[in-house]
Design a protein around this motif. Structure first.
Motif, mmCIF file in Angstrom:
data_model
loop_
_atom_site.group_PDB
_atom_site.id
_atom_site.type_symbol
_atom_site.label_atom_id
_atom_site.label_comp_id
_atom_site.label_asym_id
_atom_site.label_seq_id
_atom_site.Cartn_x
_atom_site.Cartn_y
_atom_site.Cartn_z
ATOM 1 N N LYS A 152 -61.027 15.969 -39.753
ATOM 2 C CA LYS A 152 -59.598 16.257 -39.898
ATOM 3 C C LYS A 152 -58.906 16.172 -38.548
ATOM 4 O O LYS A 152 -59.362 16.775 -37.567
ATOM 5 C CB LYS A 152 -59.393 17.639 -40.507
ATOM 6 C CG LYS A 152 -57.926 18.016 -40.669
ATOM 7 C CD LYS A 152 -57.777 19.437 -41.205
ATOM 8 C CE LYS A 152 -56.310 19.846 -41.264
ATOM 9 N NZ LYS A 152 -56.142 21.245 -41.710
ATOM 10 N N SER A 195 -55.097 16.690 -36.591
ATOM 11 C CA SER A 195 -53.841 17.398 -36.796
ATOM 12 C C SER A 195 -53.086 17.517 -35.481
ATOM 13 O O SER A 195 -53.643 17.333 -34.399
ATOM 14 C CB SER A 195 -54.093 18.788 -37.394
ATOM 15 O OG SER A 195 -54.914 19.565 -36.541
ATOM 16 N N ARG A 238 -50.761 20.246 -33.328
ATOM 17 C CA ARG A 238 -50.386 21.663 -33.226
ATOM 18 C C ARG A 238 -49.273 21.820 -32.213
ATOM 19 O O ARG A 238 -49.180 21.091 -31.239
ATOM 20 C CB ARG A 238 -51.592 22.507 -32.796
ATOM 21 C CG ARG A 238 -52.669 22.632 -33.856
ATOM 22 C CD ARG A 238 -53.757 23.593 -33.439
ATOM 23 N NE ARG A 238 -54.911 23.485 -34.327
ATOM 24 C CZ ARG A 238 -56.137 23.828 -34.004
ATOM 25 N NH1 ARG A 238 -56.395 24.308 -32.792
ATOM 26 N NH2 ARG A 238 -57.124 23.686 -34.865
#
Length: 269
Positions: free
Chosen positions: A130, A132, A134
């Motif tokens: 995964k 991502s 932030r």
């Protein structure tokens, strides 16, 4: 305890956490020339081999399961490429050998394992990880979960983070040093840093609420920072890009953190 472990200047070993420094986390990083080999033995620990850059073949054997082999793996040359890494999970008792097919940098992450858990050796492919984003503004960073708590392991948690020039990371400051679930988990941690370009540096501070631990460090390329407890933010100077590989482990394999209340107002910006 000095929390900054400097890179070694010669040999295959880039940096290594001295044995016994932490109870749960072990870490080492290596550089190999094409054709060189790195033997790996798990002992009573579980391992996650993270291919930072280059191509390798990994062969070995695990108790009760026999031989394994993953040939010619790896498709990034630098941790600063916008790609997830290949990684290999090895259960306790495993023996393996890494053969470098090009110039290679590889990390060996370790934590206590449980052979009776029945976890087998496996290749962790980039497309299963995964990715991502932030934060926001000058707090933006890019995260890749290599071995999160949603994937099988006994103790290990492994994640890598790229932070742009002039940004903060692991920020607002947070900690995970108290066994108080569901509010906070106890996890030791190491930060393996790389800098682009490599002559740069970043700043990292590790501190507790009572300041019984409070160290601020100028961290250079391939240095390791030890986080036995406390908050641990990172700041990246203008002109340089930051990468770090986090290894976490503790008595419970859950990542639940607590923000420093003095800086929690930053979450509302």
């Amino acid at each position: 305890m000095n929390l900054l472990i400097k890179r070694q200047t010669a040999g295959q070993t880039l940096v290594q956490l001295p044995e016994g420094t932490l109870e749960y986390v072990g870490f080492s990083a290596y550089q190999l020339a094409a054709g060189e080999r790195l033997p790996v033995s798990a002992g009573d620990h579980e391992l996650c081999l993270v291919l930072l850059g280059g191509r390798v073949t990994v062969t070995g054997e695990e108790p009760g399961q026999g031989a394994f082999s993953w040939e010619n793996i790896g498709d990034r040359q630098s941790v600063f490429e916008d790609k997830s890494p290949f990684a290999v999970y090895l259960p306790p008792g495993s023996q393996a050998q890494v053969l470098a097919l090009s110039e290679v940098q590889i990390a060996v992450c370790s934590a206590p394992g449980l052979a009776s858990a029945g976890l087998g050796a496996r290749l962790i492919k980039p497309d299963t990880m995964k990715r991502s984003v932030r934060g926001k503004g000058a707090n933006t960073r890019y995260v890749c979960d290599i071995l999160p708590d949603t994937e099988p392991a006994h103790s290990l948690l492994v994640v890598e983070v790229r932070t742009p020039s002039g940004h903060s990371s692991s920020y607002p400051p947070h900690k995970h040093d108290t066994d108080d679930l569901p509010h906070q988990s106890f996890l030791e941690e190491t930060y393996y840093h790389q800098i682009n370009p490599p002559q740069g540096f970043v700043f990292q501070r590790v501190y507790t609420d009572d300041r019984s631990l409070d160290q601020a460090m100028a961290v250079e390329n391939s240095d390791l920072v030890v986080v036995p407890k406390g908050y641990h933010p990172v700041s990246v100077p203008y002109g340089y890009e930051s990468y770090y590989l986090n290894v976490m482990a503790g008595p419970k394999r859950v990542w639940q953190f607590h923000n420093d209340p003095q800086h929690s107002w930053l979450m509302d910006l």
